[in-house]
Design an enzyme around this catalytic site. Sequence first.
Site, mmCIF file in Angstrom:
data_model
loop_
_atom_site.group_PDB
_atom_site.id
_atom_site.type_symbol
_atom_site.label_atom_id
_atom_site.label_comp_id
_atom_site.label_asym_id
_atom_site.label_seq_id
_atom_site.Cartn_x
_atom_site.Cartn_y
_atom_site.Cartn_z
ATOM 1 N N ALA A 44 0.827 -1.219 0.000
ATOM 2 C CA ALA A 44 0.000 0.000 0.000
ATOM 3 C C ALA A 44 0.856 1.261 0.000
ATOM 4 C CB ALA A 44 -0.922 -0.009 1.217
ATOM 5 N N THR A 55 -5.744 -3.201 9.109
ATOM 6 C CA THR A 55 -4.700 -3.762 8.234
ATOM 7 C C THR A 55 -4.302 -5.173 8.684
ATOM 8 O OG1 THR A 55 -3.808 -1.585 7.728
ATOM 9 C CG2 THR A 55 -2.328 -3.456 7.429
ATOM 10 N N THR A 99 4.545 -12.415 14.884
ATOM 11 C CA THR A 99 5.540 -11.905 15.831
ATOM 12 C C THR A 99 5.497 -12.663 17.154
ATOM 13 O OG1 THR A 99 6.082 -9.955 17.157
ATOM 14 C CG2 THR A 99 3.809 -10.136 16.459
ATOM 15 N N ASP A 100 6.624 -12.655 17.850
ATOM 16 C CA ASP A 100 6.662 -13.280 19.184
ATOM 17 C C ASP A 100 5.836 -12.482 20.193
ATOM 18 O OD1 ASP A 100 8.337 -11.059 19.428
ATOM 19 O OD2 ASP A 100 10.025 -12.150 20.295
ATOM 20 N N GLU A 101 5.479 -11.239 19.836
ATOM 21 C CA GLU A 101 4.735 -10.398 20.783
ATOM 22 C C GLU A 101 3.340 -10.939 21.091
ATOM 23 O OE1 GLU A 101 4.738 -6.198 20.210
ATOM 24 O OE2 GLU A 101 6.742 -6.202 19.354
ATOM 25 N N ALA A 150 -2.161 -7.611 19.716
ATOM 26 C CA ALA A 150 -3.485 -8.249 19.705
ATOM 27 C C ALA A 150 -4.002 -8.388 18.274
ATOM 28 C CB ALA A 150 -4.461 -7.441 20.548
ATOM 29 N N ARG A 178 16.646 4.196 15.053
ATOM 30 C CA ARG A 178 16.475 5.517 15.666
ATOM 31 C C ARG A 178 17.770 5.931 16.363
ATOM 32 N NH1 ARG A 178 12.777 7.903 20.629
ATOM 33 N NH2 ARG A 178 13.026 10.059 19.964
ATOM 34 N N ARG A 199 14.993 -7.616 24.412
ATOM 35 C CA ARG A 199 14.493 -8.093 23.128
ATOM 36 C C ARG A 199 15.445 -9.176 22.622
ATOM 37 N NH1 ARG A 199 10.852 -5.991 25.108
ATOM 38 N NH2 ARG A 199 9.436 -4.395 24.303
ATOM 39 N N ASP A 203 8.535 6.437 29.391
ATOM 40 C CA ASP A 203 8.358 5.027 29.015
ATOM 41 C C ASP A 203 7.135 4.856 28.110
ATOM 42 O OD1 ASP A 203 8.926 2.347 28.903
ATOM 43 O OD2 ASP A 203 8.711 1.976 31.061
ATOM 44 N N ARG A 204 7.101 3.744 27.383
ATOM 45 C CA ARG A 204 5.946 3.396 26.536
ATOM 46 C C ARG A 204 4.860 2.796 27.423
ATOM 47 N NH1 ARG A 204 7.508 -0.968 22.072
ATOM 48 N NH2 ARG A 204 8.019 0.845 20.836
HETATM 49 P P1 NAD Z 1 7.334 -2.338 8.037
HETATM 50 O O1 NAD Z 1 6.442 -1.392 8.771
HETATM 51 O O2 NAD Z 1 8.742 -1.934 7.784
HETATM 52 O O3 NAD Z 1 6.694 -2.709 6.619
HETATM 53 C C1 NAD Z 1 5.325 -2.972 6.471
HETATM 54 C C2 NAD Z 1 4.979 -2.832 4.996
HETATM 55 O O4 NAD Z 1 3.585 -3.160 4.845
HETATM 56 C C3 NAD Z 1 5.174 -1.420 4.433
HETATM 57 O O5 NAD Z 1 5.838 -1.479 3.193
HETATM 58 C C4 NAD Z 1 3.750 -0.895 4.275
HETATM 59 O O6 NAD Z 1 3.611 0.030 3.206
HETATM 60 C C5 NAD Z 1 3.004 -2.191 3.992
HETATM 61 N N1 NAD Z 1 1.568 -2.075 4.292
HETATM 62 C C6 NAD Z 1 0.988 -1.486 5.374
HETATM 63 N N2 NAD Z 1 -0.352 -1.564 5.263
HETATM 64 C C7 NAD Z 1 -0.628 -2.238 4.121
HETATM 65 C C8 NAD Z 1 -1.816 -2.659 3.474
HETATM 66 N N3 NAD Z 1 -3.024 -2.384 3.982
HETATM 67 N N4 NAD Z 1 -1.710 -3.351 2.320
HETATM 68 C C9 NAD Z 1 -0.498 -3.621 1.761
HETATM 69 N N5 NAD Z 1 0.664 -3.235 2.321
HETATM 70 C C10 NAD Z 1 0.603 -2.563 3.489
HETATM 71 O O7 NAD Z 1 7.260 -3.688 8.860
HETATM 72 P P2 NAD Z 1 8.374 -4.825 9.085
HETATM 73 O O8 NAD Z 1 9.154 -4.499 10.294
HETATM 74 O O9 NAD Z 1 9.039 -5.087 7.793
HETATM 75 O O10 NAD Z 1 7.430 -6.058 9.462
HETATM 76 C C11 NAD Z 1 6.938 -6.926 8.454
HETATM 77 C C12 NAD Z 1 6.105 -8.017 9.108
HETATM 78 O O11 NAD Z 1 6.905 -8.747 10.027
HETATM 79 C C13 NAD Z 1 4.921 -7.496 9.917
HETATM 80 O O12 NAD Z 1 3.829 -8.353 9.701
HETATM 81 C C14 NAD Z 1 5.377 -7.570 11.367
HETATM 82 O O13 NAD Z 1 4.295 -7.776 12.230
HETATM 83 C C15 NAD Z 1 6.284 -8.794 11.304
HETATM 84 N N6 NAD Z 1 7.366 -8.840 12.291
HETATM 85 C C16 NAD Z 1 8.236 -7.787 12.396
HETATM 86 C C17 NAD Z 1 9.298 -7.870 13.291
HETATM 87 C C18 NAD Z 1 10.300 -6.768 13.426
HETATM 88 O O14 NAD Z 1 11.190 -6.851 14.273
HETATM 89 N N7 NAD Z 1 10.249 -5.708 12.602
HETATM 90 C C19 NAD Z 1 9.450 -9.016 14.087
HETATM 91 C C20 NAD Z 1 8.531 -10.057 13.955
HETATM 92 C C21 NAD Z 1 7.495 -9.969 13.042
HETATM 93 O O1 TDX Z 2 13.479 5.288 21.044
HETATM 94 C C1 TDX Z 2 13.217 4.178 21.521
HETATM 95 N N1 TDX Z 2 13.730 3.841 22.724
HETATM 96 C C2 TDX Z 2 13.481 2.635 23.301
HETATM 97 O O2 TDX Z 2 13.979 2.371 24.418
HETATM 98 C C3 TDX Z 2 12.391 3.213 20.816
HETATM 99 C C4 TDX Z 2 11.810 3.552 19.471
HETATM 100 C C5 TDX Z 2 12.185 1.993 21.412
HETATM 101 N N2 TDX Z 2 12.697 1.711 22.627
HETATM 102 C C6 TDX Z 2 12.500 0.365 23.206
HETATM 103 C C7 TDX Z 2 11.112 -0.210 23.191
HETATM 104 C C8 TDX Z 2 11.390 -1.697 23.123
HETATM 105 O O3 TDX Z 2 11.678 -2.196 24.415
HETATM 106 O O4 TDX Z 2 13.289 -0.522 22.400
HETATM 107 C C9 TDX Z 2 12.648 -1.803 22.277
HETATM 108 C C10 TDX Z 2 12.394 -2.098 20.813
HETATM 109 O O5 TDX Z 2 11.397 -1.170 20.361
HETATM 110 P P1 TDX Z 2 10.779 -1.224 18.891
HETATM 111 O O6 TDX Z 2 11.881 -1.098 17.888
HETATM 112 O O7 TDX Z 2 9.662 -0.254 18.837
HETATM 113 O O8 TDX Z 2 10.291 -2.744 18.780
HETATM 114 P P2 TDX Z 2 9.226 -3.631 19.617
HETATM 115 O O9 TDX Z 2 8.204 -2.784 20.265
HETATM 116 O O10 TDX Z 2 10.025 -4.574 20.475
HETATM 117 O O11 TDX Z 2 8.524 -4.427 18.412
HETATM 118 C C11 TDX Z 2 9.330 -4.944 17.336
HETATM 119 O O12 TDX Z 2 9.536 -6.315 17.444
HETATM 120 C C12 TDX Z 2 8.434 -7.153 17.218
HETATM 121 C C13 TDX Z 2 8.712 -4.620 15.973
HETATM 122 O O13 TDX Z 2 8.527 -3.222 15.852
HETATM 123 C C14 TDX Z 2 7.436 -5.366 15.781
HETATM 124 O O14 TDX Z 2 6.912 -5.147 14.476
HETATM 125 C C15 TDX Z 2 7.715 -6.829 15.934
HETATM 126 O O15 TDX Z 2 6.531 -7.554 15.862
#
Ligand code: NAD
Ligand code: TDX
Length: 359
Positions: A45, A116, A140-142, A175, A216, A237, A295-296
């Site tokens: 998208a 989505t 995801t493991d979450e 969720a 970041r 993590r 914190d988040r």
């Molecule tokens: P990302 O946010 O970098 O990429 C998501 C992509 O999906 C983007 O290109 C976005 O444009 C596209 N998208 C969003 N809404 C859409 C829609 N309605 N239709 C089509 N495309 C759409 O995410 P990521 O970090 O690459 O994660 C990819 C997948 O892996 C996700 O399903 C996420 O839950 C899972 N995942 C991520 C992590 C992680 O550490 N990043 C870990 C475990 C699982």
């Molecule tokens: O600026 C920051 N400082 C900080 O301490 C940010 C952006 C995050 N954090 C912390 C929050 C988490 O404990 O770092 C950890 C990692 O944060 P994120 O990168 O936001 O990842 P998390 O929330 O763990 O989720 C990620 O892993 C599982 C991915 O974004 C998800 O898509 C995936 O499913």
Amino acid sequence: MVASPRRLRRITRVLVTGGAGFIGSNFVHRTVGTRPEVEVTVLDAMTYAANPANLAGLQDHGVTVVEGSVCDVDLVDRLIRELASSADRGEAAVVHFAAESHNDNALRDPLRFVHTNTEGTAVLAEACVRHGVHLHHVSTDEVFGDLPLRGSGLPGAEDRFTVDSPYRPSSVYSASKASADHLVRAFVRSHGLSATISNCSNNYGPRQHPEKFLPRQITGLIEGESPRVYGSGENVRDWIHVDDHNDAVWAVLDRGVSGGTYLIGADGERSNVDCVRALNVLFGRPADDFVRVTDRPGHDLRYAVDPSSVRELGWTPRYTDFPEGLAATVRWYRDHRGWWETSRKDAESAYRDREEVLG
Ligand code: NAD
Ligand code: TDX
């Protein structure tokens, strides 16, 4: 001699949803580089999380890019019908990465995540049933919630998530992914869908959006700013390199049993504070030069994955040295400033509105 595990599927054509995002685009690059026989179509998208530069040049390698949503029933039906009809030399599969993926955004706009991540997965599953195409759902493991810190003495403190762990998601992001997992399983049992699910831990590597933790901090350090850690920073993590994740996805596509769930991780547990210390050292700064910020809400404490289900398929991670993988990732961000500059500015302005530096 170790027997090489049998392939159940010979996949020659894939529809990669979310293929312009972080993990999806790395999957496309890896597939083009290692499996030239596989035809790749991307459905994305092109939200703020996508970067068209992620797929630059891949059209020359036969990759087709379609801009559209996984929630668009008619478009998804057409693409999966085409995928099914042209997979005469092997099998077709949908590899479903598309999602809203950032927990902090789920706090601001939760319904977008449900739309989505949950509804979009159901749309894909239904079309896959209709056209007899295999669906691999990237989760995801979450979905399992969080664990107490190791050494805390609390119940579960020495545990990792397994395929039998109960679902206990704590954010609307997790969720919505948990709901999607349940829907995929329901389509398998009640509608005859062929599907596999993988639940992976935190990924790092090139092309990750600068809203996420490691990019970041890396891009901030390149700009001369101190890392920003949420709260105590003791949250853990379980880091895995994105190429290892994607190789594991291919192992599941090749050899995963339909209806099966595979947990992907690389024994990479580290606290957030440990990560920023390692980054500071890479940038030649004092290890403890970072700031603690707001914190988040609902912040999960520890994730940890037992990867034996995917290791049984013959997969092993190649990036076993985290500092080395991190250093390579830092080099990538140093070399690709144009890729992240604008998205960093946008992400930072949202962060600065809600973050305060803690005393
Ligand atoms: P990302 O946010 O970098 O990429 C998501 C992509 O999906 C983007 O290109 C976005 O444009 C596209 N998208 C969003 N809404 C859409 C829609 N309605 N239709 C089509 N495309 C759409 O995410 P990521 O970090 O690459 O994660 C990819 C997948 O892996 C996700 O399903 C996420 O839950 C899972 N995942 C991520 C992590 C992680 O550490 N990043 C870990 C475990 C699982
Ligand atoms: O600026 C920051 N400082 C900080 O301490 C940010 C952006 C995050 N954090 C912390 C929050 C988490 O404990 O770092 C950890 C990692 O944060 P994120 O990168 O936001 O990842 P998390 O929330 O763990 O989720 C990620 O892993 C599982 C991915 O974004 C998800 O898509 C995936 O499913």
